[in-house]
Design a protein around this motif. Structure first.
Motif, short mmCIF file in Angstrom:
data_model
loop_
_atom_site.label_atom_id
_atom_site.label_comp_id
_atom_site.label_asym_id
_atom_site.label_seq_id
_atom_site.Cartn_x
_atom_site.Cartn_y
_atom_site.Cartn_z
N LEU A 1 0.82 -1.15 -0.02
CA LEU A 1 0.04 -0.01 -0.07
C LEU A 1 1.03 1.24 0.11
CD1 LEU A 1 -2.79 1.16 0.04
CD2 LEU A 1 -3.10 0.60 2.40
N THR B 1 -7.68 3.62 9.65
CA THR B 1 -6.56 2.59 9.18
C THR B 1 -6.89 1.75 7.94
OG1 THR B 1 -5.80 2.60 11.21
CG2 THR B 1 -5.10 0.68 10.03
N LEU C 1 -3.40 -9.69 1.60
CA LEU C 1 -3.42 -8.28 2.52
C LEU C 1 -2.31 -7.42 2.71
CD1 LEU C 1 -6.11 -7.04 3.56
CD2 LEU C 1 -5.53 -8.00 5.87
N SER C 2 -2.43 -6.20 2.42
CA SER C 2 -1.24 -5.09 2.53
C SER C 2 -1.01 -4.89 3.93
CB SER C 2 -1.39 -4.02 1.89
OG SER C 2 -2.49 -3.28 2.56
N PRO C 3 0.12 -4.39 4.37
CA PRO C 3 0.42 -3.94 5.52
C PRO C 3 -0.64 -2.70 5.84
CG PRO C 3 2.33 -4.42 4.67
CD PRO C 3 1.51 -4.29 3.71
N PRO C 4 -1.16 -2.22 7.05
CA PRO C 4 -2.16 -1.22 7.44
C PRO C 4 -1.19 0.26 7.06
CG PRO C 4 -1.55 -2.05 9.45
CD PRO C 4 -0.91 -3.28 8.40
N THR D 1 -6.29 -0.81 4.71
CA THR D 1 -5.51 -1.92 3.91
C THR D 1 -6.26 -2.16 2.74
OG1 THR D 1 -6.82 -3.71 5.20
CG2 THR D 1 -4.49 -2.86 6.20
N CYS D 2 -5.53 -3.04 1.92
CA CYS D 2 -6.00 -3.41 0.69
C CYS D 2 -5.81 -5.03 0.38
CB CYS D 2 -5.77 -2.61 -0.45
SG CYS D 2 -3.74 -2.72 -1.17
N ASP D 3 -6.38 -5.69 -0.33
CA ASP D 3 -6.10 -7.01 -0.76
C ASP D 3 -6.24 -7.18 -2.37
OD1 ASP D 3 -6.20 -9.77 0.79
OD2 ASP D 3 -7.79 -10.00 -0.92
N CYS E 1 -2.54 0.59 -4.32
CA CYS E 1 -2.58 -0.75 -3.92
C CYS E 1 -1.75 -1.27 -5.08
CB CYS E 1 -3.82 -1.39 -3.69
SG CYS E 1 -3.78 -3.13 -3.16
#
Length: 109
Positions: A15, A67, A77-80, A69-71, A34
């Motif tokens: 991200l 906060t 899943l990305s780091p937040p 995140t993306c998937d 993302c």
């Protein structure tokens, strides 16, 4: 540029934050992008752990603190990334820092 620590690191969802300062703050007009395998149309976004209505887009400008995140299928899943609405922040560059590096800090308010 960003360099993964291992070959496995290259296979993760990232991200990206623009402008590239942490913590990210709402009044900086933060854009989140993302990056992962597949196409933008399969991106799923989450805000504060809940599905967020930005499906099918690989980037957007943040309008609410929280906060994120993306998937992406295949890379997960990305780091937040936390986007604050604070009035005063001390920011550091997003890039990895090593001992002895010169660092520019932003104090913004």
């Amino acid at each position: 540029g960003w360099c993964p620590l291992s070959p496995a690191g290259a296979q993760t969802t990232q991200l990206l934050v623009e402008p590239p300062w942490r913590p990210a703050v709402l009044w900086d007009r933060v854009t989140l992008t993302c990056q992962g395998s597949g196409t933008a149309s399969v991106t799923t976004w989450y805000k504060d752990g809940q599905r967020w209505g930005q499906e099918g887009r690989d980037h957007f400008t943040v309008t609410e603190s929280g906060t994120y995140t993306c998937d992406r299928p295949g890379t997960g899943l990305s780091p937040p990334v936390r986007v604050l609405d604070d009035l005063l922040v001390l920011q550091v560059p997003v890039r990895a820092l090593l001992d002895g590096d010169m660092v520019t800090l932003h104090c913004q308010g």
